[in-house]
Design a protein around this motif. Structure first.
Motif, PDB file in Angstrom:
ATOM      1  N   ARG A   3       0.852  -1.180   0.000  1.00 45.65           N
ATOM      2  CA  ARG A   3       0.000   0.000   0.000  1.00 45.65           C
ATOM      3  C   ARG A   3       0.897   1.242   0.000  1.00 45.65           C
ATOM      4  O   ARG A   3       1.775   1.376   0.852  1.00 45.65           O
ATOM      5  CB  ARG A   3      -0.891  -0.027   1.237  1.00 45.65           C
ATOM      6  CG  ARG A   3      -1.845   1.121   1.307  1.00 45.65           C
ATOM      7  CD  ARG A   3      -2.736   0.977   2.526  1.00 45.65           C
ATOM      8  NE  ARG A   3      -3.380   2.218   2.813  1.00 45.65           N
ATOM      9  CZ  ARG A   3      -4.628   2.485   2.507  1.00 45.65           C
ATOM     10  NH1 ARG A   3      -5.367   1.583   1.923  1.00 45.65           N
ATOM     11  NH2 ARG A   3      -5.160   3.649   2.800  1.00 45.65           N
ATOM     12  N   LYS A   4       0.661   2.134  -0.944  1.00 44.02           N
ATOM     13  CA  LYS A   4       1.434   3.375  -1.015  1.00 44.02           C
ATOM     14  C   LYS A   4       0.842   4.394  -0.051  1.00 44.02           C
ATOM     15  O   LYS A   4      -0.373   4.505   0.069  1.00 44.02           O
ATOM     16  CB  LYS A   4       1.397   3.955  -2.430  1.00 44.02           C
ATOM     17  CG  LYS A   4       2.071   3.096  -3.476  1.00 44.02           C
ATOM     18  CD  LYS A   4       1.982   3.738  -4.838  1.00 44.02           C
ATOM     19  CE  LYS A   4       2.556   2.853  -5.906  1.00 44.02           C
ATOM     20  NZ  LYS A   4       2.400   3.444  -7.252  1.00 44.02           N
ATOM     21  N   ASN A   5       1.712   5.154   0.600  1.00 43.67           N
ATOM     22  CA  ASN A   5       1.199   6.201   1.478  1.00 43.67           C
ATOM     23  C   ASN A   5       0.813   7.428   0.651  1.00 43.67           C
ATOM     24  O   ASN A   5       1.156   7.545  -0.526  1.00 43.67           O
ATOM     25  CB  ASN A   5       2.191   6.537   2.599  1.00 43.67           C
ATOM     26  CG  ASN A   5       3.465   7.178   2.112  1.00 43.67           C
ATOM     27  OD1 ASN A   5       3.486   7.902   1.118  1.00 43.67           O
ATOM     28  ND2 ASN A   5       4.551   6.934   2.825  1.00 43.67           N
ATOM     29  N   THR A   6       0.108   8.325   1.276  1.00 45.17           N
ATOM     30  CA  THR A   6      -0.420   9.504   0.590  1.00 45.17           C
ATOM     31  C   THR A   6       0.694  10.356  -0.001  1.00 45.17           C
ATOM     32  O   THR A   6       0.575  10.856  -1.127  1.00 45.17           O
ATOM     33  CB  THR A   6      -1.283  10.340   1.558  1.00 45.17           C
ATOM     34  OG1 THR A   6      -2.301   9.482   2.089  1.00 45.17           O
ATOM     35  CG2 THR A   6      -1.920  11.519   0.863  1.00 45.17           C
ATOM     36  N   ASP A   7       1.781  10.518   0.727  1.00 43.93           N
ATOM     37  CA  ASP A   7       2.903  11.320   0.213  1.00 43.93           C
ATOM     38  C   ASP A   7       3.472  10.721  -1.069  1.00 43.93           C
ATOM     39  O   ASP A   7       3.792  11.448  -2.008  1.00 43.93           O
ATOM     40  CB  ASP A   7       4.002  11.452   1.272  1.00 43.93           C
ATOM     41  CG  ASP A   7       3.596  12.330   2.442  1.00 43.93           C
ATOM     42  OD1 ASP A   7       2.698  13.181   2.266  1.00 43.93           O
ATOM     43  OD2 ASP A   7       4.180  12.160   3.531  1.00 43.93           O
ATOM     44  N   SER A   8       3.586   9.392  -1.110  1.00 45.28           N
ATOM     45  CA  SER A   8       4.096   8.734  -2.317  1.00 45.28           C
ATOM     46  C   SER A   8       3.161   8.953  -3.493  1.00 45.28           C
ATOM     47  O   SER A   8       3.604   9.208  -4.616  1.00 45.28           O
ATOM     48  CB  SER A   8       4.261   7.237  -2.082  1.00 45.28           C
ATOM     49  OG  SER A   8       5.228   6.986  -1.102  1.00 45.28           O
ATOM     50  N   LEU A   9       1.872   8.849  -3.242  1.00 43.65           N
ATOM     51  CA  LEU A   9       0.898   9.069  -4.310  1.00 43.65           C
ATOM     52  C   LEU A   9       0.963  10.503  -4.829  1.00 43.65           C
ATOM     53  O   LEU A   9       0.917  10.726  -6.042  1.00 43.65           O
ATOM     54  CB  LEU A   9      -0.512   8.725  -3.828  1.00 43.65           C
ATOM     55  CG  LEU A   9      -0.794   7.239  -3.612  1.00 43.65           C
ATOM     56  CD1 LEU A   9      -2.137   7.039  -2.932  1.00 43.65           C
ATOM     57  CD2 LEU A   9      -0.746   6.482  -4.928  1.00 43.65           C
ATOM     58  N   PHE A  30      -6.800   3.739  -4.566  1.00 38.69           N
ATOM     59  CA  PHE A  30      -7.871   4.712  -4.372  1.00 38.69           C
ATOM     60  C   PHE A  30      -8.897   4.177  -3.384  1.00 38.69           C
ATOM     61  O   PHE A  30      -9.123   2.965  -3.296  1.00 38.69           O
ATOM     62  CB  PHE A  30      -8.557   5.055  -5.700  1.00 38.69           C
ATOM     63  CG  PHE A  30      -7.645   5.720  -6.694  1.00 38.69           C
ATOM     64  CD1 PHE A  30      -6.816   6.757  -6.309  1.00 38.69           C
ATOM     65  CD2 PHE A  30      -7.614   5.311  -8.004  1.00 38.69           C
ATOM     66  CE1 PHE A  30      -5.964   7.374  -7.216  1.00 38.69           C
ATOM     67  CE2 PHE A  30      -6.772   5.921  -8.931  1.00 38.69           C
ATOM     68  CZ  PHE A  30      -5.948   6.956  -8.528  1.00 38.69           C
ATOM     69  N   ILE A  31      -9.506   5.092  -2.665  1.00 45.04           N
ATOM     70  CA  ILE A  31     -10.566   4.723  -1.730  1.00 45.04           C
ATOM     71  C   ILE A  31     -11.766   4.291  -2.548  1.00 45.04           C
ATOM     72  O   ILE A  31     -12.190   4.978  -3.460  1.00 45.04           O
ATOM     73  CB  ILE A  31     -10.926   5.924  -0.826  1.00 45.04           C
ATOM     74  CG1 ILE A  31      -9.722   6.318   0.027  1.00 45.04           C
ATOM     75  CG2 ILE A  31     -12.122   5.598   0.052  1.00 45.04           C
ATOM     76  CD1 ILE A  31      -9.909   7.608   0.799  1.00 45.04           C
ATOM     77  N   GLY A  32     -12.327   3.135  -2.214  1.00 47.05           N
ATOM     78  CA  GLY A  32     -13.418   2.615  -3.020  1.00 47.05           C
ATOM     79  C   GLY A  32     -14.683   2.292  -2.255  1.00 47.05           C
ATOM     80  O   GLY A  32     -15.685   1.946  -2.846  1.00 47.05           O
ATOM     81  N   THR A  33     -14.663   2.400  -0.958  1.00 45.51           N
ATOM     82  CA  THR A  33     -15.825   2.054  -0.165  1.00 45.51           C
ATOM     83  C   THR A  33     -16.688   3.288   0.057  1.00 45.51           C
ATOM     84  O   THR A  33     -16.191   4.334   0.441  1.00 45.51           O
ATOM     85  CB  THR A  33     -15.381   1.469   1.194  1.00 45.51           C
ATOM     86  OG1 THR A  33     -14.442   0.425   0.968  1.00 45.51           O
ATOM     87  CG2 THR A  33     -16.558   0.912   1.954  1.00 45.51           C
ATOM     88  N   SER A  34     -17.982   3.152  -0.177  1.00 47.34           N
ATOM     89  CA  SER A  34     -18.892   4.285  -0.016  1.00 47.34           C
ATOM     90  C   SER A  34     -19.222   4.510   1.462  1.00 47.34           C
ATOM     91  O   SER A  34     -19.026   3.620   2.301  1.00 47.34           O
ATOM     92  CB  SER A  34     -20.192   4.041  -0.789  1.00 47.34           C
ATOM     93  OG  SER A  34     -20.935   3.021  -0.164  1.00 47.34           O
ATOM     94  N   VAL A  35     -19.753   5.685   1.757  1.00 47.02           N
ATOM     95  CA  VAL A  35     -20.131   6.013   3.133  1.00 47.02           C
ATOM     96  C   VAL A  35     -21.183   5.033   3.661  1.00 47.02           C
ATOM     97  O   VAL A  35     -21.032   4.508   4.764  1.00 47.02           O
ATOM     98  CB  VAL A  35     -20.607   7.483   3.247  1.00 47.02           C
ATOM     99  CG1 VAL A  35     -21.163   7.774   4.628  1.00 47.02           C
ATOM    100  CG2 VAL A  35     -19.448   8.422   2.928  1.00 47.02           C
ATOM    101  N   PRO A  36     -22.254   4.739   2.899  1.00 48.45           N
ATOM    102  CA  PRO A  36     -23.214   3.747   3.411  1.00 48.45           C
ATOM    103  C   PRO A  36     -22.581   2.382   3.686  1.00 48.45           C
ATOM    104  O   PRO A  36     -22.918   1.730   4.681  1.00 48.45           O
ATOM    105  CB  PRO A  36     -24.269   3.654   2.304  1.00 48.45           C
ATOM    106  CG  PRO A  36     -24.208   4.967   1.620  1.00 48.45           C
ATOM    107  CD  PRO A  36     -22.754   5.356   1.666  1.00 48.45           C
TER     108      PRO A  36
END
Length: 141
Positions: A3-9, A30-36
């Motif tokens: 998993r890449k950290n945010t700074d790397s991305l 990328f974040i793929g899970t919705s709030v619900p």
């Protein structure tokens, strides 16, 4: 795949001139899970009925069901009310806020610090709102 950290991305994004290539190479990060979906996952770990959750969150059952079904998008404060009502941890709450596109609780913000303290200490919504009011801050719900 690691998993890449945010700074790397961010670094890759700044260096990559081809957006399509960046998106393709980093799709898994990328974040793929919705709030619900996140709410359902969190709710499934809590021993509370949805009617009790609505009451503890200071919102109507109808509205709560609409949020869980994805038909309504809660404001940041309403999402925080649901987290408090559910007895979510600070970490769980921060993840939900981030996924919903809201700013996470920030300890340099007085109101956010009071809310975070309430989550850390599992304070109910009524007491949390009293704490906010006594510090001249806007109540959550």
């Amino acid at each position: 795949m690691d998993r890449k950290n945010t700074d790397s991305l961010f670094q890759e994004l700044m260096e990559q001139s081809n957006l399509d290539a960046y998106l393709k190479e980093n799709q898994a990060h990328f974040i793929g899970t919705s709030v619900p979906e996140l709410l359902d996952q969190l709710y499934s770990t809590k021993p509370i009925s949805k009617s009790a959750l609505a009451k503890r969150s200071g919102i109507s059952e109808v509205y709560l069901h609409q949020v869980f079904s994805g038909r309504r998008t809660p404001s940041r404060d309403r999402l925080l009310c649901i987290c408090v009502g559910m007895g979510a941890t600070l970490e769980e709450t921060q993840r939900l806020l981030l996924q919903a596109g809201y700013g996470q609780l920030y300890p340099r913000n007085r109101r956010d610090a009071i809310i975070a303290h309430g989550l850390l200490n599992q304070i109910d919504l009524g007491q949390l709102n009293e704490n906010l009011f006594s510090e001249n801050e806007k109540a959550l719900c």
